[in-house]
Motif scaffolding. Structure first.
Motif, PDB file in Angstrom:
ATOM      1  N   UNK A 229       9.514   8.207  10.293  1.00  0.00           N
ATOM      2  CA  UNK A 229       9.737   7.534  11.579  1.00  0.00           C
ATOM      3  C   UNK A 229       9.335   8.390  12.780  1.00  0.00           C
ATOM      4  N   UNK A 230       9.064   9.670  12.564  1.00  0.00           N
ATOM      5  CA  UNK A 230       8.539  10.513  13.644  1.00  0.00           C
ATOM      6  C   UNK A 230       7.076  10.196  13.928  1.00  0.00           C
ATOM      7  N   UNK A 231       6.407   9.525  12.989  1.00  0.00           N
ATOM      8  CA  UNK A 231       4.978   9.243  13.123  1.00  0.00           C
ATOM      9  C   UNK A 231       4.714   7.752  13.336  1.00  0.00           C
ATOM     10  N   UNK A 232       5.346   6.896  12.527  1.00  0.00           N
ATOM     11  CA  UNK A 232       5.175   5.444  12.646  1.00  0.00           C
ATOM     12  C   UNK A 232       6.551   4.779  12.582  1.00  0.00           C
ATOM     13  N   UNK A 233       6.682   3.542  13.098  1.00  0.00           N
ATOM     14  CA  UNK A 233       7.968   2.844  13.026  1.00  0.00           C
ATOM     15  C   UNK A 233       8.326   2.492  11.580  1.00  0.00           C
ATOM     16  N   UNK A 234       9.588   2.669  11.219  1.00  0.00           N
ATOM     17  CA  UNK A 234      10.060   2.390   9.864  1.00  0.00           C
ATOM     18  C   UNK A 234      11.063   1.242   9.924  1.00  0.00           C
ATOM     19  N   UNK A 235      10.901   0.269   9.018  1.00  0.00           N
ATOM     20  CA  UNK A 235      11.812  -0.871   8.954  1.00  0.00           C
ATOM     21  C   UNK A 235      12.983  -0.623   8.016  1.00  0.00           C
TER      22      UNK A 235
ATOM     23  N   UNK B 108      -1.247   7.417  10.497  1.00  0.00           N
ATOM     24  CA  UNK B 108      -1.414   6.547  11.685  1.00  0.00           C
ATOM     25  C   UNK B 108      -2.583   5.579  11.502  1.00  0.00           C
ATOM     26  N   UNK B 109      -3.695   6.062  10.956  1.00  0.00           N
ATOM     27  CA  UNK B 109      -4.849   5.180  10.718  1.00  0.00           C
ATOM     28  C   UNK B 109      -4.521   4.104   9.687  1.00  0.00           C
ATOM     29  N   UNK B 110      -3.789   4.486   8.654  1.00  0.00           N
ATOM     30  CA  UNK B 110      -3.387   3.510   7.643  1.00  0.00           C
ATOM     31  C   UNK B 110      -2.481   2.457   8.258  1.00  0.00           C
TER      32      UNK B 110
ATOM     33  N   UNK C 227       0.880  -1.178   0.000  1.00  0.00           N
ATOM     34  CA  UNK C 227       0.000   0.000   0.000  1.00  0.00           C
ATOM     35  C   UNK C 227       0.905   1.211   0.000  1.00  0.00           C
ATOM     36  N   UNK C 228       0.782   2.037  -1.031  1.00  0.00           N
ATOM     37  CA  UNK C 228       1.571   3.252  -1.127  1.00  0.00           C
ATOM     38  C   UNK C 228       0.820   4.392  -0.457  1.00  0.00           C
ATOM     39  N   UNK C 229       1.536   5.178   0.366  1.00  0.00           N
ATOM     40  CA  UNK C 229       0.948   6.337   1.030  1.00  0.00           C
ATOM     41  C   UNK C 229       1.802   7.557   0.702  1.00  0.00           C
ATOM     42  N   UNK C 230       1.184   8.551   0.081  1.00  0.00           N
ATOM     43  CA  UNK C 230       1.857   9.824  -0.182  1.00  0.00           C
ATOM     44  C   UNK C 230       1.531  10.728   0.997  1.00  0.00           C
ATOM     45  N   UNK C 231       2.534  10.964   1.849  1.00  0.00           N
ATOM     46  CA  UNK C 231       2.308  11.727   3.071  1.00  0.00           C
ATOM     47  C   UNK C 231       2.603  13.209   2.897  1.00  0.00           C
ATOM     48  N   UNK C 232       2.816  13.651   1.658  1.00  0.00           N
ATOM     49  CA  UNK C 232       3.059  15.068   1.416  1.00  0.00           C
ATOM     50  C   UNK C 232       4.252  15.310   0.508  1.00  0.00           C
ATOM     51  N   UNK C 233       4.514  14.395  -0.409  1.00  0.00           N
ATOM     52  CA  UNK C 233       5.700  14.513  -1.256  1.00  0.00           C
ATOM     53  C   UNK C 233       5.454  15.419  -2.461  1.00  0.00           C
ATOM     54  N   UNK C 234       6.531  15.656  -3.209  1.00  0.00           N
ATOM     55  CA  UNK C 234       6.462  16.480  -4.422  1.00  0.00           C
ATOM     56  C   UNK C 234       6.107  15.641  -5.649  1.00  0.00           C
ATOM     57  N   UNK C 235       5.887  14.355  -5.491  1.00  0.00           N
ATOM     58  CA  UNK C 235       5.550  13.380  -6.528  1.00  0.00           C
ATOM     59  C   UNK C 235       6.744  12.896  -7.333  1.00  0.00           C
ATOM     60  N   UNK C 236       7.954  13.290  -6.983  1.00  0.00           N
ATOM     61  CA  UNK C 236       9.139  12.755  -7.650  1.00  0.00           C
ATOM     62  C   UNK C 236       9.297  11.271  -7.351  1.00  0.00           C
ATOM     63  N   UNK C 237       9.122  10.891  -6.103  1.00  0.00           N
ATOM     64  CA  UNK C 237       9.232   9.477  -5.718  1.00  0.00           C
ATOM     65  C   UNK C 237       8.095   8.660  -6.331  1.00  0.00           C
TER      66      UNK C 237
ATOM     67  N   UNK D 186      -5.880  -2.746   4.513  1.00  0.00           N
ATOM     68  CA  UNK D 186      -6.308  -4.006   5.120  1.00  0.00           C
ATOM     69  C   UNK D 186      -5.829  -5.221   4.329  1.00  0.00           C
ATOM     70  N   UNK D 187      -5.433  -5.007   3.070  1.00  0.00           N
ATOM     71  CA  UNK D 187      -4.930  -6.090   2.230  1.00  0.00           C
ATOM     72  C   UNK D 187      -3.410  -6.061   2.110  1.00  0.00           C
ATOM     73  N   UNK D 188      -2.754  -5.105   2.760  1.00  0.00           N
ATOM     74  CA  UNK D 188      -1.326  -4.873   2.556  1.00  0.00           C
ATOM     75  C   UNK D 188      -0.458  -5.607   3.572  1.00  0.00           C
ATOM     76  N   UNK D 189       0.749  -5.940   3.114  1.00  0.00           N
ATOM     77  CA  UNK D 189       1.790  -6.488   3.983  1.00  0.00           C
ATOM     78  C   UNK D 189       2.849  -5.432   4.267  1.00  0.00           C
ATOM     79  N   UNK D 190       2.958  -4.451   3.375  1.00  0.00           N
ATOM     80  CA  UNK D 190       4.022  -3.463   3.451  1.00  0.00           C
ATOM     81  C   UNK D 190       3.459  -2.092   3.099  1.00  0.00           C
ATOM     82  N   UNK D 191       3.830  -1.086   3.871  1.00  0.00           N
ATOM     83  CA  UNK D 191       3.462   0.297   3.567  1.00  0.00           C
ATOM     84  C   UNK D 191       4.671   0.980   2.951  1.00  0.00           C
TER      85      UNK D 191
END
Length: 179
Positions: free
Chosen positions: A138-144, A102-104, A46-56, A82-87
């Motif tokens: 990582x300031x909001x959710x844990x990053x692997x 956080x909800x995601x 599941x891809x989440x755009x948290x505020x990027x410039x869309x380059x990534x 709900x269907x994702x293994x990786x964010x």
């Protein structure tokens, strides 16, 4: 038509021998086997755009083209956490996206992996932490796994996804701990 069929039957099939299997294809098969062994099915992202410039995002979309063929590796993008293994999270987390991220994260079933993509996702980039930005993911959710670059190439993104996958979800199950 009958004359052509008789000629084909008398001469047989004339073609060159098939080429040797490419080493990349063997690696691809091994990767598919590894994904099936770890998850028992395709890796769902599941891809989440948290505020990027869309380059990534442009580089992430390139993963689905015929050159990288992410789906052929047994990795696919899904619309629901709900269907994702990786964010796969891009951009510095804006204050408006903090609760949504956080909800995601909470909606993604355990065991889950999080990959921060790009300099903004890894460090906050040029935005950092300020009145409108929480900074890095990582300031909001844990990053692997963090994939630096502005933007990182599709190959680097794929390497980061595979690095996250090497952290066996089976070892995370039931422990409630992050690696």
């Amino acid at each position: 038509m009958l004359k052509t069929l008789r000629q084909i039957a008398s001469i047989g099939i004339v073609s060159e021998p098939p080429p040797q299997a490419d080493e990349g294809l063997r690696l691809r098969d091994g990767l598919q086997d590894h994904i099936l062994a770890v998850l028992g099915r395709a890796l769902c992202i599941r891809h989440v755009d948290a505020g990027s410039c869309n380059g990534c995002e442009l580089e992430i979309h390139a993963l689905n083209n015929p050159i990288y063929n992410l789906e052929g590796l047994g990795i696919r993008f899904v619309a629901s956490p709900r269907h994702a293994d990786l964010l796969l999270v891009t951009g510095p987390v804006s204050k408006h996206m903090e609760a949504a991220l956080r909800r995601t994260y909470d909606a993604t079933p355990d065991p889950k992996l999080v990959v921060a993509v790009g300099d903004c996702g890894c460090t906050g980039g040029i935005f950092g932490e300020n009145y409108a930005s929480c900074g890095r993911v990582s300031n909001v959710i844990p990053v692997d796994v963090a994939i630096p670059g502005c933007p990182p190439s599709p190959t680097r993104i794929l390497q980061g996804i595979l690095a996250a996958l090497s952290r066996s979800p089976a070892s995370l199950a039931g422990t409630g701990e992050r690696p």
